[in-house]
Design a protein around this motif. Sequence first.
Motif, PDB file in Angstrom:
ATOM      1  N   GLU A 555       0.818  -1.221   0.000  1.00  0.00           N
ATOM      2  CA  GLU A 555       0.000   0.000   0.000  1.00  0.00           C
ATOM      3  C   GLU A 555       0.847   1.263   0.000  1.00  0.00           C
ATOM      4  O   GLU A 555       0.489   2.267  -0.604  1.00  0.00           O
ATOM      5  CB  GLU A 555      -0.897   0.013   1.242  1.00  0.00           C
ATOM      6  CG  GLU A 555      -2.314  -0.363   0.931  1.00  0.00           C
ATOM      7  CD  GLU A 555      -3.183  -0.321   2.180  1.00  0.00           C
ATOM      8  OE1 GLU A 555      -3.732   0.755   2.464  1.00  0.00           O
ATOM      9  OE2 GLU A 555      -3.293  -1.351   2.867  1.00  0.00           O
ATOM     10  N   ALA A 556       2.011   1.168   0.658  1.00  0.00           N
ATOM     11  CA  ALA A 556       2.871   2.350   0.765  1.00  0.00           C
ATOM     12  C   ALA A 556       3.325   2.829  -0.612  1.00  0.00           C
ATOM     13  O   ALA A 556       3.698   3.985  -0.778  1.00  0.00           O
ATOM     14  CB  ALA A 556       4.078   2.013   1.629  1.00  0.00           C
ATOM     15  N   PRO A 563      -8.198  12.968  -8.473  1.00  0.00           N
ATOM     16  CA  PRO A 563      -9.171  13.491  -7.495  1.00  0.00           C
ATOM     17  C   PRO A 563     -10.461  12.676  -7.461  1.00  0.00           C
ATOM     18  O   PRO A 563     -11.082  12.562  -6.423  1.00  0.00           O
ATOM     19  CB  PRO A 563      -9.446  14.902  -8.023  1.00  0.00           C
ATOM     20  CG  PRO A 563      -9.100  14.858  -9.479  1.00  0.00           C
ATOM     21  CD  PRO A 563      -8.020  13.833  -9.630  1.00  0.00           C
ATOM     22  N   ASP A 564     -10.881  12.090  -8.590  1.00  0.00           N
ATOM     23  CA  ASP A 564     -12.134  11.319  -8.577  1.00  0.00           C
ATOM     24  C   ASP A 564     -12.062  10.201  -9.607  1.00  0.00           C
ATOM     25  O   ASP A 564     -11.180  10.184 -10.464  1.00  0.00           O
ATOM     26  CB  ASP A 564     -13.332  12.215  -8.856  1.00  0.00           C
ATOM     27  CG  ASP A 564     -13.158  12.917 -10.191  1.00  0.00           C
ATOM     28  OD1 ASP A 564     -13.255  12.226 -11.223  1.00  0.00           O
ATOM     29  OD2 ASP A 564     -12.885  14.135 -10.195  1.00  0.00           O
ATOM     30  N   LEU A 565     -13.027   9.288  -9.512  1.00  0.00           N
ATOM     31  CA  LEU A 565     -12.994   8.075 -10.335  1.00  0.00           C
ATOM     32  C   LEU A 565     -12.964   8.409 -11.822  1.00  0.00           C
ATOM     33  O   LEU A 565     -12.179   7.847 -12.578  1.00  0.00           O
ATOM     34  CB  LEU A 565     -14.220   7.208 -10.014  1.00  0.00           C
ATOM     35  CG  LEU A 565     -14.335   5.913 -10.822  1.00  0.00           C
ATOM     36  CD1 LEU A 565     -13.125   5.042 -10.615  1.00  0.00           C
ATOM     37  CD2 LEU A 565     -15.594   5.138 -10.446  1.00  0.00           C
ATOM     38  N   GLU A 566     -13.801   9.375 -12.211  1.00  0.00           N
ATOM     39  CA  GLU A 566     -13.918   9.614 -13.647  1.00  0.00           C
ATOM     40  C   GLU A 566     -12.594  10.106 -14.228  1.00  0.00           C
ATOM     41  O   GLU A 566     -12.130   9.624 -15.257  1.00  0.00           O
ATOM     42  CB  GLU A 566     -15.027  10.621 -13.918  1.00  0.00           C
ATOM     43  CG  GLU A 566     -15.429  10.619 -15.375  1.00  0.00           C
ATOM     44  CD  GLU A 566     -16.896  10.996 -15.554  1.00  0.00           C
ATOM     45  OE1 GLU A 566     -17.226  11.485 -16.627  1.00  0.00           O
ATOM     46  OE2 GLU A 566     -17.687  10.795 -14.601  1.00  0.00           O
ATOM     47  N   SER A 567     -11.959  11.053 -13.533  1.00  0.00           N
ATOM     48  CA  SER A 567     -10.700  11.580 -14.091  1.00  0.00           C
ATOM     49  C   SER A 567      -9.629  10.500 -14.055  1.00  0.00           C
ATOM     50  O   SER A 567      -8.771  10.435 -14.934  1.00  0.00           O
ATOM     51  CB  SER A 567     -10.245  12.819 -13.323  1.00  0.00           C
ATOM     52  OG  SER A 567      -9.835  12.438 -12.038  1.00  0.00           O
ATOM     53  N   TRP A 568      -9.705   9.627 -13.052  1.00  0.00           N
ATOM     54  CA  TRP A 568      -8.710   8.538 -13.010  1.00  0.00           C
ATOM     55  C   TRP A 568      -8.915   7.603 -14.200  1.00  0.00           C
ATOM     56  O   TRP A 568      -7.977   7.217 -14.880  1.00  0.00           O
ATOM     57  CB  TRP A 568      -8.831   7.751 -11.701  1.00  0.00           C
ATOM     58  CG  TRP A 568      -7.834   6.655 -11.638  1.00  0.00           C
ATOM     59  CD1 TRP A 568      -6.501   6.768 -11.374  1.00  0.00           C
ATOM     60  CD2 TRP A 568      -8.066   5.258 -11.887  1.00  0.00           C
ATOM     61  NE1 TRP A 568      -5.891   5.543 -11.443  1.00  0.00           N
ATOM     62  CE2 TRP A 568      -6.816   4.599 -11.751  1.00  0.00           C
ATOM     63  CE3 TRP A 568      -9.188   4.498 -12.212  1.00  0.00           C
ATOM     64  CZ2 TRP A 568      -6.676   3.227 -11.919  1.00  0.00           C
ATOM     65  CZ3 TRP A 568      -9.039   3.134 -12.373  1.00  0.00           C
ATOM     66  CH2 TRP A 568      -7.798   2.516 -12.228  1.00  0.00           C
ATOM     67  N   LEU A 569     -10.193   7.268 -14.471  1.00  0.00           N
ATOM     68  CA  LEU A 569     -10.460   6.344 -15.577  1.00  0.00           C
ATOM     69  C   LEU A 569     -10.065   6.941 -16.918  1.00  0.00           C
ATOM     70  O   LEU A 569      -9.521   6.254 -17.775  1.00  0.00           O
ATOM     71  CB  LEU A 569     -11.946   5.967 -15.599  1.00  0.00           C
ATOM     72  CG  LEU A 569     -12.396   5.043 -14.464  1.00  0.00           C
ATOM     73  CD1 LEU A 569     -13.903   4.907 -14.442  1.00  0.00           C
ATOM     74  CD2 LEU A 569     -11.767   3.663 -14.611  1.00  0.00           C
ATOM     75  N   THR A 570     -10.313   8.245 -17.088  1.00  0.00           N
ATOM     76  CA  THR A 570      -9.998   8.818 -18.402  1.00  0.00           C
ATOM     77  C   THR A 570      -8.491   8.912 -18.619  1.00  0.00           C
ATOM     78  O   THR A 570      -8.018   8.791 -19.739  1.00  0.00           O
ATOM     79  CB  THR A 570     -10.633  10.214 -18.580  1.00  0.00           C
ATOM     80  OG1 THR A 570     -10.740  10.813 -17.303  1.00  0.00           O
ATOM     81  CG2 THR A 570     -11.999  10.116 -19.221  1.00  0.00           C
ATOM     82  N   PHE A 604      -1.087  -7.934 -11.844  1.00  0.00           N
ATOM     83  CA  PHE A 604      -0.663  -7.031 -10.785  1.00  0.00           C
ATOM     84  C   PHE A 604      -1.229  -5.634 -11.049  1.00  0.00           C
ATOM     85  O   PHE A 604      -1.721  -4.963 -10.144  1.00  0.00           O
ATOM     86  CB  PHE A 604       0.864  -6.987 -10.690  1.00  0.00           C
ATOM     87  CG  PHE A 604       1.357  -6.173  -9.513  1.00  0.00           C
ATOM     88  CD1 PHE A 604       1.259  -6.681  -8.227  1.00  0.00           C
ATOM     89  CD2 PHE A 604       1.873  -4.903  -9.695  1.00  0.00           C
ATOM     90  CE1 PHE A 604       1.679  -5.925  -7.136  1.00  0.00           C
ATOM     91  CE2 PHE A 604       2.298  -4.150  -8.619  1.00  0.00           C
ATOM     92  CZ  PHE A 604       2.197  -4.654  -7.334  1.00  0.00           C
ATOM     93  N   ALA A 605      -1.200  -5.209 -12.322  1.00  0.00           N
ATOM     94  CA  ALA A 605      -1.735  -3.884 -12.666  1.00  0.00           C
ATOM     95  C   ALA A 605      -3.211  -3.792 -12.290  1.00  0.00           C
ATOM     96  O   ALA A 605      -3.664  -2.798 -11.719  1.00  0.00           O
ATOM     97  CB  ALA A 605      -1.555  -3.639 -14.156  1.00  0.00           C
ATOM     98  N   LYS A 611      -7.263  -1.505  -6.176  1.00  0.00           N
ATOM     99  CA  LYS A 611      -6.911  -0.839  -4.914  1.00  0.00           C
ATOM    100  C   LYS A 611      -7.227   0.654  -5.025  1.00  0.00           C
ATOM    101  O   LYS A 611      -7.804   1.253  -4.116  1.00  0.00           O
ATOM    102  CB  LYS A 611      -5.418  -1.062  -4.634  1.00  0.00           C
ATOM    103  CG  LYS A 611      -4.929  -0.371  -3.389  1.00  0.00           C
ATOM    104  CD  LYS A 611      -5.499  -1.040  -2.158  1.00  0.00           C
ATOM    105  CE  LYS A 611      -5.121  -0.297  -0.902  1.00  0.00           C
ATOM    106  NZ  LYS A 611      -5.865  -0.798   0.260  1.00  0.00           N
ATOM    107  N   ILE A 612      -6.842   1.248  -6.148  1.00  0.00           N
ATOM    108  CA  ILE A 612      -7.060   2.692  -6.299  1.00  0.00           C
ATOM    109  C   ILE A 612      -8.559   2.984  -6.384  1.00  0.00           C
ATOM    110  O   ILE A 612      -9.068   3.928  -5.771  1.00  0.00           O
ATOM    111  CB  ILE A 612      -6.326   3.210  -7.561  1.00  0.00           C
ATOM    112  CG1 ILE A 612      -4.821   3.156  -7.308  1.00  0.00           C
ATOM    113  CG2 ILE A 612      -6.762   4.622  -7.902  1.00  0.00           C
ATOM    114  CD1 ILE A 612      -3.972   3.532  -8.480  1.00  0.00           C
TER     115      ILE A 612
END
Length: 1311
Positions: A555-556, A563-570, A604-605, A611-612
């Motif tokens: 985890e470290a 900041p949010d799911l949508e921006s992470w996914l894009t 692993f990815a 996790k994220i």
Amino acid sequence: MSGSSAVSGAAPCRFAHYFVICGIDTETGLEPDELAALYQWLEADRQGRDPDTAATGENFEQSPLKRTFKSKVLARYPENVEWNPFDQDAVNMLCMPKGLSFRTQADRREPQFHSFIITKEDGSRTYGFVHTFYEEVTSPQICSAMQTLYQMHNAEHASANPPSSSSSSSSSSMDSLTSSLDEADPPTSSSSSSSSRGAGGYDSSRDTLYVSKALCLITPMPFMHACRRFLSQLHRAVTATTAPPLPLESYVHNILYEVPLPALGRSLKFHGVYEPIVCQRPGPGELPLADFPLAEVFNLLGVENLVQVFTCTLLEMQILLYSQDYQRLMTVAEGITTLLFPFQWQHVYVPILPASLLHFLDAPVPYLMGLQSKEGTDRSKLELPQEANLCFVDIDNHYIELPEDFPQFPNKTEFIQELSEVLLSFGISANAGAPPRTRTSPGSTPSTPGRERKVVALRQLEDDGRNGNLAGEELAVLELLQGNATLERLQALTKRTGVTVARVDALRAGVKGQVTEGQGGQTAAEDEELRNAKLNVQLREVFASRFTTMFADYEAFVIQSAPDLESWLTNREQMHNFDKASFLSDQPEPYLPFLSHFIETQMFATFIDNKIMSQWEEKEPQLRVFDARIEKARLYNVRAPNLRSSSYQRCSILKESAQSIEQRLMKIDHTAIHPHLLDMKIGQGKYEQGFFPKLQADVLNTGPTNNKWSHRTATAQRRKDRHRQQTEHLTLDNDLKEKYMQEARSLGKNLRQPKLSDLSPAVIAQTNWKFVEGLLKECRMKTKRMLVEKMGREAVELGHGEANITGLEENTLIASLCDLLERIWSHGLQVKQGKSALWSHLLHCQAREEKLEQQQAESPVSHVPERRKSDSYIAMPSLRVSLIQDMRRIQSMSEIKTDVGRARAWIRLSLEKKLLSQHLKQLLSRQALTKKLYKRYAFLRCEEEKEQFLFHLLSLNAVDYFCFTSVFTTIMIPYRVVIIPIKKLSNAMTTSNPWVCVSGELGDSGIMQIPKNVLEMTFDCQNLGKLTTVQLGHDNAGLLAKWLVDCVMVRNEITGHTYRFPCGRWLGKGVDDGSLERVLIGELVVPSGEEDSGKGCRTPPPQHSPSQTRRISITSLSGRGYKPNSAQIQEAIGEAVNNIIKHFHKPEKERGSLTVLLCGENSLVSALEQFFHHGFKSARLFQKTVFVWDFVEKAVAYMESADQMGDLQETAEPLGMTCQSLCHYVNAINSTPRNIGKDGKFQLLVCLGARDRLLPQWLPLLVECPVILRMYEDTALLRDRTTVNALIGVLETLHDFPITLEASLVKGIDL
């Protein structure tokens, strides 16, 4: 709530979704299986025959009983469940992967059980459990059709073969796989039957014809044992002499609509036809459900082999399971994927590959597939498109073939030991299986000892009943015996399960005994189930605990940047989600080879992605369990998380994990409604022994509407359970997340399982197109990652991820590039030759080139390009760029034994020479050859993709790799040395005998004489690694023994790396500092643009050696112009010391050369030289230059004389010691047999002082010495107390590091 909506509403909580019957459709009669025909078409296409002649229809060569005929789904109940739409083609194909098979009364006809899995586009899975049995054919049309086929077959045979030859065996290797020989059929019966019926074959007047029929349950969860027992009881009800207590509809209706899924952490009991069946489901904190018996997997493969296959799976290689028995394929595949917890297999997963899908073995992606072998086929006949990265698991023969080089699982020995102990505690001896075989070179069969060992291992397996005959099968045997006691059946059956007939009575008694002692009326079957479940969970816990310790602090290192799911996914593609370099630097050394590969995998990815995403939505169930375990381990474990040790930690929760299962099975939480009479017309589906009746569809297509648990779905509790159920088994496929994740996890994901239906050549082309796109994408990602990793600091400033790359990580990336190239080259091959597709293409190319070379032997001159003579390249002839030359270099390396190894070495060499893209472009430019070797759909024949691919590879020329030199450390390499004198005085070199010695990170060449007046030589020597120093000298013989050398150039003739060793000074007595030999420090030369236009962009020179002006001693003539001021000098010293400290902070394998930092440009020696020269009175008395070494000698002479006169007696003891050490060192340097000139001596003193930590102690002595007043101005830095003290402080910081000096520096010094 209407009936139908009740069905769909309750679907998620139902134990089984469908009950299916497959078999022969008497309406349409005998149809040859057109999938088999299509398969023959594909096979013909693959072998370059004309496909249309091959696919003309039935195969007259095979006897009709052995051909494949089309099976149909005869009935399914209910018609459809909206939760899980019915996929008719897939179910039909997987229930009867080889179509219908026919038997007569003379053949063996035991029922078979197997399971299958269907993976949907979104990754969710559905399980099928199939019980296949033989039913007498009553339809006269089918019997007469079979008879006609036999007459045609015999006629064909008589005309084609003279009577002497036996019935022909099928010719094509893969064709044999499609034959519909049933798995239980031993070679003896098939051969005897074909000869005995050779004349008549099947004769309807005297033979009874039987055909296979399959009963199948389709369920959302893998309750294998429960389904197996339900189906076998259902079949027993059909074969028993008396009718079952209720009509069969009642039992089917019950399991479809009245048996719920057990709740999490609960057990459930429901009723079959004759006895109750129990199943249980793990609680939310336990390992997820896995019902396939792991004991059997360990028995079949052996512990060591299983761990190796498991490692290959973790590293996402291609895994092909091979067995006659479908259930074994499924058990091993499910067993291995279960053990991956908390990770999940992300690629193509087809545990049972139907014969018509064999072309899928071409897939250039990681896969886990199971292939059914035909009795008696030899593994060597199996043509696999690609084996460079294949792990082949021959389940029935208990042996595996591994890819050439892959890292071992951490702590493998202790791990195997712990697993063996768990097996032993359940009375299963942990056999090793046959020793694994690595790929041998093409065509060679494994050595005989290997074969013998295999036979011995097999014999032991058979003797001690370990071969899958766990005590649990006893009950199954008995169950079947009671159902049907004819002797023929009994013998066949006992033979198959390995129980001798004599033991049957004992077995019966034993089971009775077990039944009586099972407390609380537990049956032997339940005991067995409990034992299996306990063993399963304990073995899985051992695996899970390995990951808990290995990834205890993962985890470290997770980078949470969005900041949010949508921006992470894009932005998923550009994101860096895990700090790989820091994670690896934290791991124990022995784990690194494995971990560095593993953290590059898709599984692993995906784990890190989950996790994220868990910050924004409910945690993925496996991740939740895993994180909870890590938390728990932290509480109990005092060890600070950052202290890493590679000592093995055993699993500590074996007992408790088994207890929770035991408690659930002992005390049943829930009992389902008993089967009961249904409201249906009497008299339909009348009982007829041996035939499965036609069931009444109207009662089975809808469930009860008043059922209490179908209403409960409305309550919140049910909703919560359903949500959990959903996330656990059927990931939501209807929202943005899945869409993005599909794209984000990119490769092979949309091809989790090939479409099992319409297999027209168009569909195959479509599939291959997906592969081509996937390969290109993978190439883009890999080259980008390699570039970002290599470019380090500059890249980080430009905003790309992390900086430092470790040698280990670089190796991993290059290995995965090699693997990608192998996969690209094996995609769409016409005919496979050798294990490595890339190397075989190169060999074809080489053969053609050599033909051309012979034809052009008359005009060899045309090859050498016109060169512009540039200063740095005087007299260094250019290396010819030749693909074939590089191949010959690799072919001459005796260390490499296999084609796969040669291909990898060639890729590494081309990458190091920055020619990979150019070479491959040249290889692919021979279009006729590519056309001959590859099919139309192959990646290498898609022009646009090919161009893009070569462009991605070209980008790798932007960085320097030493991936060939650093890996093949023991090979002989030819080097070329050119000595470049300063032109105007070049003729001075006439009488003396020069010599040279080249040193690198891996060793030195030894002293080699250079022939007189020849300034160039080549020599062969074991790989020296990156070159560091050249010693150059001469023997001062003759009159003209002075020699002014500009520099020495050395080139590695294989990789083309050229090093320049600047000198710019005289060698000779009485000139310059009187040196007859010098140690020169090298730097890698970057070829100028005109020199190498073909190679694309280039790396800027490495930081520590800026474009080097000729290195010249400050005291020599031309150096007088440049005088650094005191601030610059102090800064240079700080910089030099800093660089040395940084050097020691790097991981050992990437440190580079310390010699450059000590003696090169901007090094410690040159900085101290400047310091000592500041304010130095180098007044030339009678034109004689004075050197710093003269000052040191005078100071030492003064100390020695003062010592003799007793002046130093009063000084403190340690000072006296220091004085002695300085005198001792200076005298040792002066008395060395080497002729190293005064500046060389000063350099040596600094190096030795740094190594032995004496420099800071010597400085005060030199400063105190009265000689200083004579030889230095008042303003000199050396006479400024505060500056000297600062210098001493700086030098003391080097004491923490073990400085070792290269042999070339300290040769001949006797301390």
